[in-house]
Design an enzyme around this catalytic site. Sequence first.
Site, PDB file in Angstrom:
ATOM      1  N   PRO A  66       0.791  -1.242   0.000  1.00  0.00           N
ATOM      2  CA  PRO A  66       0.000   0.000   0.000  1.00  0.00           C
ATOM      3  C   PRO A  66       0.824   1.294   0.000  1.00  0.00           C
ATOM      4  CG  PRO A  66      -0.888  -1.577   1.592  1.00  0.00           C
ATOM      5  CD  PRO A  66       0.413  -2.131   1.102  1.00  0.00           C
ATOM      6  N   THR A  98       2.997   2.437  -5.129  1.00  0.00           N
ATOM      7  CA  THR A  98       3.102   3.895  -5.302  1.00  0.00           C
ATOM      8  C   THR A  98       3.477   4.487  -3.951  1.00  0.00           C
ATOM      9  OG1 THR A  98       1.352   3.846  -6.955  1.00  0.00           O
ATOM     10  CG2 THR A  98       1.892   5.996  -6.013  1.00  0.00           C
ATOM     11  N   LYS A 173       4.695   9.001 -11.618  1.00  0.00           N
ATOM     12  CA  LYS A 173       3.426   8.377 -11.223  1.00  0.00           C
ATOM     13  C   LYS A 173       2.565   9.348 -10.394  1.00  0.00           C
ATOM     14  CE  LYS A 173       0.380   5.364  -9.753  1.00  0.00           C
ATOM     15  NZ  LYS A 173      -0.736   4.948 -10.572  1.00  0.00           N
TER      16      LYS A 173
END
Length: 297
Positions: A66, A98, A173
């Site tokens: 996560p 991420t 990202k």
Amino acid sequence: MARIGFLGLGNMGQPMASNLLKAGHKLTVFDLVVEQCAPLADQGATIADNASSAIENVDVVISMLPASEDVSLLYLGENGDGLLDQLSTYTLVIDCSTIAAETAREVAAAANDRGITMLDAPVSGGVGGAVAGTLTFIVGGRESGFDAAKPILKDMGKNIFHAGDAGAGQVAKICNNMLLAITMTGTAEALQMGVDNGLDPRVLSDVISASSGGNWAVSTYNPYPGVMENVPAANDYARGFLVRLMIKDLDLALGMADQSTSYTPLGKLARRQYEQLRERGADDLDFSSIQSLYRTE
Ligand code: NAD
């Protein structure tokens, strides 16, 4: 074919690992929630009891966790007892989570100190892209590591970009996801205004998709229920990319903007909209549920 240790089998990790199995790789998998591993055992993966066992005798480690704290804890540990101290120097480590660019750089530098190549390789394309094997990978790290990782990433994705050095994948990202939050919120706002003025949301979506307001949210991941099949809006916003993860990404974006003194008024506004959605108890719904903030009926 590679021997791969895969860590983190959530909404994204499960289909990604499944595609690696289909491509013929030998997988050992681990998730903190043991039930998450079961579907992969059925497909031929070995289930490990812990992360350390999952990375024994593998060529590649892939993680899909996560947040920054999870990645930092897994690889560095609390007292220097993380996975990096258990890996051989020939192992290639690819973190697809991420997370903050700063954390990605810190962990990659610790890997480098131990002679291990580590890449940040966050993805875009959602659960649909993970299932279809069409993800976009945005990679940060040394060119030689990128070249070694590419054939494996190709088994889970379609577009593989090398964004630059360690952390660059995360920077790209986060820029993308801030824009995604803004376009999803704007799409929900426009669709509701059309419906409030008598339009069928399917007709309006077709019009926008073929016009200058067209974007991925309206044409591929439509937030208005009844417009598309096979998107979270067709399934009460279950699964998908959760609101809590979008809020995490917006916090990463705004933190990065603070550091670089970048002007991000729309990012801040999108963050406030998502906070309102969270206050309605939507943390574990897909982020396209932002539509419900605008629905009046
Ligand atoms: P998720 O919460 O569904 O899954 C994460 C999994 O990691 C969980 O099953 C959890 O138990 C496991 N986990 C946590 N710590 C672990 C550890 N130390 N060892 C092993 N397993 C551990 O999240 P997700 O939707 O799969 O997203 C994962 C990452 O990908 C996030 O960083 C997210 O921002 C990013 N991402 C998600 C999407 C999406 O559409 N869901 C799209 C692009 C990127």
